[in-house]
Design a protein around this motif. Structure first.
Motif, PDB file in Angstrom:
ATOM      1  N   PRO A  33       0.688  -1.389  -0.086  1.00  0.00           N
ATOM      2  CA  PRO A  33      -0.224  -0.091  -0.206  1.00  0.00           C
ATOM      3  C   PRO A  33       0.991   1.334  -0.169  1.00  0.00           C
ATOM      4  N   ASP A  34       2.187   1.316   0.548  1.00  0.00           N
ATOM      5  CA  ASP A  34       2.960   2.483   0.535  1.00  0.00           C
ATOM      6  C   ASP A  34       3.650   2.368  -0.878  1.00  0.00           C
ATOM      7  N   ASN A  35       3.583   1.632  -1.844  1.00  0.00           N
ATOM      8  CA  ASN A  35       4.064   1.496  -3.101  1.00  0.00           C
ATOM      9  C   ASN A  35       5.764   1.400  -2.917  1.00  0.00           C
ATOM     10  N   LYS A  36       6.389   0.669  -1.908  1.00  0.00           N
ATOM     11  CA  LYS A  36       7.696   0.651  -1.559  1.00  0.00           C
ATOM     12  C   LYS A  36       8.043  -0.869  -2.126  1.00  0.00           C
ATOM     13  N   LEU A  53       9.202 -13.767  -4.482  1.00  0.00           N
ATOM     14  CA  LEU A  53      10.236 -12.608  -4.494  1.00  0.00           C
ATOM     15  C   LEU A  53       9.598 -11.378  -4.055  1.00  0.00           C
ATOM     16  N   ILE A  54      10.311 -10.641  -3.051  1.00  0.00           N
ATOM     17  CA  ILE A  54      10.089  -9.329  -2.601  1.00  0.00           C
ATOM     18  C   ILE A  54      11.115  -8.480  -3.566  1.00  0.00           C
ATOM     19  N   ARG A  55      10.386  -7.460  -4.136  1.00  0.00           N
ATOM     20  CA  ARG A  55      11.121  -6.471  -4.835  1.00  0.00           C
ATOM     21  C   ARG A  55      11.060  -5.171  -4.223  1.00  0.00           C
ATOM     22  N   ASP A  56      12.181  -4.437  -4.124  1.00  0.00           N
ATOM     23  CA  ASP A  56      12.404  -3.127  -3.635  1.00  0.00           C
ATOM     24  C   ASP A  56      11.851  -2.010  -4.789  1.00  0.00           C
ATOM     25  N   LEU A  57      10.817  -1.537  -4.595  1.00  0.00           N
ATOM     26  CA  LEU A  57      10.456  -0.494  -5.941  1.00  0.00           C
ATOM     27  C   LEU A  57      11.414   0.549  -6.056  1.00  0.00           C
ATOM     28  N   GLU A  80      -2.049 -16.618  -3.709  1.00  0.00           N
ATOM     29  CA  GLU A  80      -2.901 -15.440  -3.642  1.00  0.00           C
ATOM     30  C   GLU A  80      -1.846 -14.586  -2.591  1.00  0.00           C
ATOM     31  N   ALA A  81      -1.894 -13.454  -2.637  1.00  0.00           N
ATOM     32  CA  ALA A  81      -1.167 -12.689  -1.533  1.00  0.00           C
ATOM     33  C   ALA A  81      -1.910 -11.275  -1.128  1.00  0.00           C
ATOM     34  N   THR A  82      -1.650 -10.977   0.083  1.00  0.00           N
ATOM     35  CA  THR A  82      -2.320 -10.046   0.815  1.00  0.00           C
ATOM     36  C   THR A  82      -1.423  -9.124   1.732  1.00  0.00           C
ATOM     37  N   TRP A  83      -1.489  -7.809   1.388  1.00  0.00           N
ATOM     38  CA  TRP A  83      -0.624  -6.861   2.118  1.00  0.00           C
ATOM     39  C   TRP A  83      -1.394  -6.355   3.234  1.00  0.00           C
ATOM     40  N   LYS A  84      -0.538  -6.234   4.509  1.00  0.00           N
ATOM     41  CA  LYS A  84      -1.116  -5.436   5.524  1.00  0.00           C
ATOM     42  C   LYS A  84      -1.160  -3.894   5.109  1.00  0.00           C
ATOM     43  N   LYS A  85      -2.096  -3.157   5.568  1.00  0.00           N
ATOM     44  CA  LYS A  85      -2.556  -1.702   5.020  1.00  0.00           C
ATOM     45  C   LYS A  85      -1.297  -0.833   5.254  1.00  0.00           C
TER      46      LYS A  85
END
Length: 212
Positions: A33-36, A53-57, A80-85
């Motif tokens: 949600p923070d677009n990071k 994988l986790i990509r650092d934007l 399926e993936a879910t982000w914490k707000k």
């Protein structure tokens, strides 16, 4: 179910794991949600199982997680993936086998992503079903993040036929036949264990179609 080993994924090592080295095919599972950050499923080909994988934007660098597809191929939609707000935690649910689904939850601790060690909540459920060993978790789905660093899992825990026969022999108390459960857990940072049970209660049937 999730493994018992904690994974500290240091952002300093991201440069050692560029996306292009990992896979020839990839697709996004969603941005924070923070677009990071962005979660990416990658595999050598469409016929192979993918890794999350986790990509650092900001830097474009990627970090591997301990979460893989366990069944089918990259092209299936069984991830399926879910982000914490707040953007500092996420959950990924994947099909483990033809009949099982598993969920992994990761939280950001300073500059490291840490995989949560789920407590043995299935053992608690098995006890209510009249068993203290065995049993199968056919589905462990993510029910969402709550406030105060809590989250929910929906779990389908089913005894096999031999265990059902043993349960039927119990005379001094009546085991539950409930197979659908709502499990509320709370996570912590910089401590071990990093996850504890808050509540376990019966739930309506939310299991996925195993023949899908």
């Amino acid at each position: 179910m999730s493994g018992v080993m904690t994974f500290k994924l240091l952002c300093i090592s991201l440069v050692l794991f560029p996306l292009g080295v990992v896979a020839d095919v990839s697709r996004s599972l969603g941005k924070s949600p923070d677009n990071k950050f962005e979660l990416v499923l990658s595999a050598p080909s469409n016929k192979d199982l993918g890794m999350v994988l986790i990509r650092d934007l900001k830097s474009g660098q990627t970090t591997p997680t301990d979460t893989w597809q366990g069944y089918g191929s990259f092209e299936t939609e069984d991830v399926e993936a879910t982000w914490k707000k707040t953007g500092d935690a996420f959950a990924v649910t994947v099909r483990g086998t033809k009949r099982t689904w598993n969920t992994d939850v990761y939280v950001l601790d300073d500059k490291a992503w840490e995989k949560l060690e789920f407590p043995p909540y299935v053992a608690n459920i098995l006890g209510r079903q009249g068993m203290f060993r065995g049993g199968r978790t056919l589905h462990e789905g993510f029910g969402g993040f709550l406030e105060k660093d809590q989250f929910v899992l929906f779990s389908h825990v089913e005894p096999d036929w031999q265990q059902k026969e043993k349960t039927a022999q119990i005379k001094d108390w009546k085991p539950t036949t409930q197979t659908e459960w709502k499990v509320t857990l709370e996570f912590y940072r910089r401590v071990s264990p990093n996850c504890t049970i808050v509540d376990i209660e019966s739930a309506p049937d939310t299991s996925k179609n195993s023949e899908k």
